[in-house]
Design an enzyme around this catalytic site. Structure first.
Site, short mmCIF file in Angstrom:
data_model
loop_
_atom_site.label_atom_id
_atom_site.label_comp_id
_atom_site.label_asym_id
_atom_site.label_seq_id
_atom_site.Cartn_x
_atom_site.Cartn_y
_atom_site.Cartn_z
N ASP A 233 -8.01 -4.10 -7.78
CA ASP A 233 -7.60 -3.04 -6.85
C ASP A 233 -8.23 -1.72 -7.27
O ASP A 233 -7.90 -1.18 -8.33
CB ASP A 233 -6.08 -2.93 -6.84
CG ASP A 233 -5.55 -2.03 -5.73
OD1 ASP A 233 -6.29 -1.14 -5.27
OD2 ASP A 233 -4.40 -2.22 -5.33
N CYS B 119 0.85 -1.18 0.00
CA CYS B 119 0.00 0.00 0.00
C CYS B 119 0.89 1.25 0.00
O CYS B 119 1.73 1.40 -0.89
CB CYS B 119 -0.95 -0.05 1.20
SG CYS B 119 -2.24 1.21 1.21
N HIS C 15 -7.21 -4.79 -3.43
CA HIS C 15 -6.23 -4.08 -2.63
C HIS C 15 -6.08 -4.80 -1.28
O HIS C 15 -7.02 -5.42 -0.80
CB HIS C 15 -6.69 -2.64 -2.40
CG HIS C 15 -5.64 -1.74 -1.85
ND1 HIS C 15 -4.53 -1.37 -2.58
CD2 HIS C 15 -5.50 -1.15 -0.63
CE1 HIS C 15 -3.77 -0.57 -1.84
NE2 HIS C 15 -4.33 -0.44 -0.66
#
Length: 283
Positions: A201, A132, A233
């Site tokens: 994502d 991330c 994600h």
């Protein structure tokens, strides 16, 4: 391999502000070999700092024979404690992510590499990884020529130039003049990079991933680019992932990490000669 856990506090100084940064350390040990030396890995966390899932990821890497150093990214604003995986924690992490300057992020990376290189048990070979926000920071850390290998998981804000203070997203191919954004500085990367994304994502859409891939190629970076059809994600987060954790794909991605780190950081490759490789076209 056994692991010893500790932490180190180092001072950072950016824009006239000095703050201590805690680095969580996960160190492999081999009984009766106190002088064993290992490559170092800088592990950057998501927006919640070093949480349980990040620490477990660090232990997995350390158990394969790497000294893992995980800095607390938000030392500019708070202590080293992790933020909660809830709405207030998410909002706070996202606020600090854009409030913290690129200069501060870079200082954190350099100081963490500096720390690893002070260890007598570090071989001097350094890699970077993260997820991330941390995926972006691992890629950006690779602008430091001391980092030879990078595995970035679903790196956010690269394609949109929205890490640190900004006036709005910019997904143009060219970017602003004299840009300090990561995507416009990829030509400075000297090591090898592996980018990992899920096609589902929502933080990094198709066009964003395509832009990152094209910019890496245009910059002449040695890279691999992995996209998993059903991954979303945060698919490697094994706690409070909001239904997105995928252990099977996580396992495949960890093998990607081990292959790159093992080949680049544990093998003495010598200097790259830069000669074009002639590939024979055969069936």
């Amino acid at each position: 391999m056994l692991i010893k856990e500790s932490h180190a506090d180092v001072q950072t100084n950016v824009n006239g502000k000095e703050t201590p940064m805690r680095i969580f350390v996960f160190h492999p040990t081999i009984p009766q070999y106190p002088n064993a030396r290992f490559p170092g890995i800088v592990l950057f966390s998501e927006i919640y700092q070093v949480t349980g899932p990040v620490a477990r990821f660090a232990r997995q890497i350390a158990g394969q024979g790497y000294i893992v150093a995980a800095p607390s990214s938000y030392h500019d604003f708070t202590g080293p404690e992790a933020l909660a995986y809830d709405v207030p924690g998410t909002d706070q992490g996202n606020e600090w992510k854009v409030k913290k300057t690129l200069q501060s992020y870079d200082e954190d990376s350099y100081k963490t590499v500096d720390y690893l290189l002070t260890l007598s048990t570090c071989s001097g070979r350094i890699g970077a990884t993260g997820m991330c926000l941390g995926g972006h920071l691992a890629l950006r850390a690779s602008l430091d020529p001391r980092i030879s290998a990078c595995v970035a998981y679903f790196a956010t804000d690269v394609h949109s130039r929205t890490l640190g203070p900004h006036s709005g997203a910019d997904t143009s191919a060219q970017g602003p003049e004299n840009s300090n954004h990561t995507i416009d500085k990829l030509g400075e990367i000297k090591g090898e990079v592996a980018m990992i994304f899920g096609i589902k994502d929502t933080h990094v859409p198709d066009a964003g991933r395509d832009l990152i891939r094209q910019k890496l190629r245009n910059a002449g970076v040695i890279f691999s680019f992995y996209e998993f059809a059903w991954a979303q994600h945060a698919f490697i987060r094994d706690e409070l992932s909001k239904g997105r954790y995928d252990p099977a794909i996580t396992k495949v991605c960890f093998e990607v990490l081990l292959e790159l780190f093992g080949r680049v950081l544990k093998t003495d490759l010598g200097l790259r000669d830069g000669k074009p490789e002639k590939i024979e076209h055969v069936c």
